[in-house]
Scaffold this motif. Sequence first.
Motif, PDB file in Angstrom:
ATOM      1  N   ASN A   1      -7.585   8.478   6.248  1.00 13.89           N
ATOM      2  CA  ASN A   1      -6.382   7.650   6.385  1.00 13.89           C
ATOM      3  C   ASN A   1      -6.679   6.158   6.208  1.00 13.89           C
TER       4      ASN A   1
ATOM      5  N   LYS B   1       0.849  -1.203   0.000  1.00 12.62           N
ATOM      6  CA  LYS B   1       0.000   0.000   0.000  1.00 12.62           C
ATOM      7  C   LYS B   1       0.882   1.250   0.000  1.00 12.62           C
TER       8      LYS B   1
ATOM      9  N   GLU C   1      -0.414   8.994  13.089  1.00 13.19           N
ATOM     10  CA  GLU C   1      -1.174   8.729  11.858  1.00 13.19           C
ATOM     11  C   GLU C   1      -0.400   7.918  10.832  1.00 13.19           C
TER      12      GLU C   1
ATOM     13  N   ASP D   1      -4.857   2.326   4.568  1.00 12.12           N
ATOM     14  CA  ASP D   1      -4.058   1.294   5.268  1.00 12.12           C
ATOM     15  C   ASP D   1      -4.967   0.119   5.633  1.00 12.12           C
TER      16      ASP D   1
HETATM   17 MG    MG Z   1      -1.948   7.648   5.897  1.00  7.89          MG
END
Ligand code: MG
Length: 463
Positions: free
Chosen positions: A207, A5, A265, A210
């Motif tokens: 975010n 990723k 993060e 992931d």
């Molecule tokens: Mg990120």
Amino acid sequence: MKVMKFGGSSVKDAEHIRKVASIIKAESEKTAVAVVLSAMKGITDSLINCAELAEKGDECFTSEVSKVAEKEKSTFIELVGKEKTQKEEAGAFESLESMLRDLKEILLGVKMVKECSPRSLDLIMSFGERMNNTVAAAYMRSIGIDAEYVDTSKLILTDSSYGEAKVRYKESYQNIKKHFSSVDGIPVITGFIGANEDRVITTLGRNGSDFTASIIAAATESSVIEIWTDVDGVLSADPRCVKNAYVIPEISYQEASELSYFGAEVIHPYTMIPALDKDIPIIIKNTMNPPAPGTVIARNIQKHNRPITGIASIKNIALINVEGNGMIGTPGIASKVFGALADAGVNVIMISQASSEHSISLVIREIQAKKALDTLNLELKKELDSKRIEKFFIRDNLEIVSVIGDNMVGTPGIAGRIFSALGNAGINVLSIAQGSSERNISFVIDRNYRDKVLNTVHDEFLV
Ligand code: MG
Ligand code: ADP
Ligand code: ASP
């Protein structure tokens, strides 16, 4: 198979996408890979900005969306080349243009009705991942990588909690498994998005790419998940605040979850859920520094002998104090407070209650503070009128700091050291909580002291 990723910072422009493709190419010559990409850095924020402007009826959204369109199209042409854009990759370019036309129409609709629901916002945000994966897959094919664009809104089934949709794992895993059994080339997969039963697009939370990578890995029983980003791994603290922060070579799933939940993060906290379930190690790597070993997140890790593993912090926090002598020995007040907040959709991050039972402190996000206060004043009116509760006292502009580490379990004296060090540095602590897992001690401070607090605790334990 290996799932790789790459986050927004790794695909922020044509040059970075070239670098990413070279890493994928080299890896795909050794092993089977699946690739998950985020939107280009800044695009999701721009899309949200467009939606907010359109909702206000502000015409400026047109220039903002044109900038997004320009960036996507020019990156495509720069990477693929004019000739291939018109021939071999004409289909992909048309698909990009068609997405941009849809995006503009949706924003126009938002402007007309002057309303952007969470459902519409998810649809608008989803363009970032869909466009970038279209661009990157076309580029990879143009350099001889057999890349196939995969849209996860057709594979990952979620509920309808727009903005942070909950994944229905069983069905999602089945869809992914089935889809992958017929993919020949390298799948280039949209992070961050899913869809509900009615095929309406949802997002998994900011975010969230992931997390997508981990879902894909678990469904396909992959051997490893690599999260490629712009730092050398999980660091002992946010490197933007703590200069001495260093890369943690190995960290447990639990520690990584706690660190990310409390603000690191570098990885989305939910990423650890599917990975832990299927025992798949996660490796954090730096796109700009591939030889660096990175951080391994796994079940059985090499133990270190420091008392703590890392520190993280969450900003824009508010503290609500529920105070009153009438609470002493009166059961049920806490449950009423939490019930009312839960019904109003207010997420309580941390709780502490004084043993005198005279006060309860709740830590929430600043953005939910007004809603929380209004809810409590309304739903606990009886308790206020009867003076069992004196008042709800709110304070904002705060930060939660969390000290995390498996080695804290059963080790006495850590809390003492933390708060002595902070006391010596003249820092006032507003509220403290320790999880019963003993892996986490969290406390609330004035936001202005954040850097000082992080550095003080880092210097105390991690030098
Ligand atoms: Mg990120
Ligand atoms: P991506 O674009 O790859 O998804 P993010 O911006 O989401 O990257 O996450 C990487 C950033 O997280 C780093 O640039 C770093 O500034 C920040 N960060 C905060 N805390 C940590 C930490 N403990 N370890 C590593 N990075 C951290
Ligand atoms: N593009 C999304 C975001 O900016 C998801 C991600 O980058 O992981 O939040």
